[in-house]
Design an enzyme around this catalytic site. Structure first.
Site, PDB file in Angstrom:
ATOM      1  N   LYS A   1       0.849  -1.209   0.000  1.00 14.88           N
ATOM      2  CA  LYS A   1       0.000   0.000   0.000  1.00 14.88           C
ATOM      3  C   LYS A   1       0.873   1.243   0.000  1.00 14.88           C
ATOM      4  O   LYS A   1       2.052   1.195   0.363  1.00 14.88           O
ATOM      5  CB  LYS A   1      -0.939   0.026   1.210  1.00 14.88           C
ATOM      6  CG  LYS A   1      -0.269  -0.078   2.601  1.00 14.88           C
ATOM      7  CD  LYS A   1       0.092   1.219   3.262  1.00 14.88           C
ATOM      8  CE  LYS A   1       0.695   1.013   4.647  1.00 14.88           C
ATOM      9  NZ  LYS A   1       1.482   2.097   5.161  1.00 14.88           N
TER      10      LYS A   1
ATOM     11  N   ASP B   1      -2.908  -1.544  10.402  1.00 16.96           N
ATOM     12  CA  ASP B   1      -3.047  -1.516   8.947  1.00 16.96           C
ATOM     13  C   ASP B   1      -3.677  -2.784   8.365  1.00 16.96           C
ATOM     14  O   ASP B   1      -3.967  -2.830   7.176  1.00 16.96           O
ATOM     15  CB  ASP B   1      -1.652  -1.373   8.295  1.00 16.96           C
ATOM     16  CG  ASP B   1      -1.254   0.075   8.099  1.00 16.96           C
ATOM     17  OD1 ASP B   1      -2.118   0.956   8.263  1.00 16.96           O
ATOM     18  OD2 ASP B   1      -0.074   0.304   7.775  1.00 16.96           O
TER      19      ASP B   1
END
Ligand SMILES: C[C@@](CO)(OP(=O)(O)O)[C@H](O)COP(=O)(O)OP(=O)(O)OC[C@H]1O[C@@H](n2ccc(N)nc2=O)[C@H](O)[C@@H]1O
Ligand SMILES: Nc1ncnc2c1ncn2[C@@H]1O[C@H](COP(=O)(O)OP(=O)(O)O)[C@@H](O)[C@H]1O
Length: 336
Positions: free
Chosen positions: A11, A163
């Site tokens: 990401k 996350d």
């Protein structure tokens, strides 16, 4: 036994603001993330033999990555644990405990995403493990399938790391039935410590040039050095810009409040940022707690290969430099 496979993506944080410090040691965030097609490979099989057997290798090979980073093959930068400290291992322990699954697991993890890069590699591997393990356990019987609820998966994901939920499919990640379907590239805004997610589909693919400058930064250390913002910015305008069907010429919207503390911890952050191009159609930032930095190429007509070569020529020392595009955070599961 069937093998369950997927390719966990990395990401990029396009925006990250620090809203406050919490009594539990975490920070309240406003961050905006997309998944990118820089991927690990994960393969999982159930076994009648109890226990977790995890094999970790670099792809295409440890030697190839060491050469690009200009380090020895046993350099600590290439260390990835294969014991209970690997988030894949922890995800399997937790899902076995939560469902009562008594069997064992054989897992192969192929790493391409560098560690301590702010690219969320370990978190993505963990979320992908939960998705694969839930698919495998659900085959045992209806009772097991029912125990693998989205709420249970989300609960484990949150325990594994702030996350991790981002890399689940949006319905599991948010707990909202009918949230945008997985399989398509999304952008997510994360609040709280990063686990309160809102997803929106991306109308167009976005391209970036990512530079990992061969240094690992510890996430807790970077947060220790950060400042809570007195006049916090909001991630909403970044979400809007990325969700439009044409972002060409969008100016100065990338922001990361962790960039300043990360720069203080390693000169390689500044070096990576300074070697990235800045033009009317290209903006730069650092992802997460670093050390990887990226350029967002807003003009779909701009060829990326010359930019890649330019950066390779400019940045001294070892680095991984790759053009990438947005992709789904929760990719398809293959069963063979
Ligand atoms: C900075 C970010 C931005 O997306 O990404 P990375 O750089 O790790 O990829 C995240 O906030 C990292 O999330 P994650 O890597 O899952 O961190 P966790 O395991 O939950 O926390 C590791 C440590 O980071 C600090 N931490 C993490 C999240 C948060 N909102 N506030 C914090 O202060 C805490 O010291 C915590 O003990
Ligand atoms: N599956 C995994 N892949 C990589 N690193 C892992 C994994 N599981 C645990 N770790 C540990 O997590 C830390 C880095 O996490 P990672 O997600 O790769 O970086 P970042 O938080 O910067 O995005 C390292 O200390 C590493 O030893």
């Amino acid at each position: 036994m069937p093998t369950y496979r997927t390719s966990p993506p990395a990401k990029l944080n396009l925006f990250l603001e620090i809203l406050g410090r919490r009594p539990d040691g975490f920070h309240e965030l406003d961050t905006v993330m997309v998944a990118i097609d820089w991927r690990d490979e994960l393969e999982l099989t159930t076994s009648v033999q109890p226990g977790i057997r995890l094999q970790v290798d670099w792809l295409p090979s440890r030697e190839a990555i060491a050469e690009q980073l200009q380090v020895a093959v046993d350099d600590p930068i290439l260390f990835v644990p294969d014991d209970a400290s690997n988030l894949v291992h922890q995800a399997l322990s937790k899902i076995s405990a939560a469902t009562g699954y008594q069997g064992g697991w054989d897992v192969k993890l192929g790493k391409r995403i560098p560690s301590g890069a702010g690219m969320g590699g370990a978190s993505s591997d963990a979320a992908a493990t939960l998705r694969l393990a839930a698919a495998a356990i659900s085959q045992v019987d209806d009772d097991m399938a029912e125990r693998c609820s989205p709420a249970m998966i989300r609960g484990i994901a949150e325990q594994l790391g702030s996350d991790v939920p981002f890399f689940l499919d949006p319905e599991s990640a948010t707990g909202i039935p009918g949230a945008p379907v997985s399989g398509q590239p999304m952008i997510a805004r994360a609040l709280g410590r990063g686990e309160k997610l809102t997803f929106r589909p991306l109308l167009v693919s976005h391209r970036f040039l990512v530079v990992y400058p061969g240094v690992a930064l510890s996430t807790p250390r970077v947060y220790q050095q950060c400042q809570v913002s007195e006049v916090p910015r909001s991630g909403v305008s970044v979400m809007d810009a990325f969700c439009s069907d044409d972002a060409t010429g969008t100016q100065n919207i990338l922001y990361n409040a962790l960039e300043s503390p990360a720069r203080g911890l390693s000169p390689r952050i500044g070096e990576a940022l300074e070697c990235l191009p800045v033009t009317l159609s290209i903006q730069n930032s650092m992802t997460g707690s670093g050390s990887a930095c990226f350029a967002w190429i807003t003009d779909s007509g701009e060829p990326v290969e010359p930019l890649t070569q330019q950066v390779k020529g400019r940045l001294e020392g070892g680095a991984l430099i790759r053009p990438v595009s947005t992709c789904t955070g929760a990719p398809e599961i293959q069963i063979a």
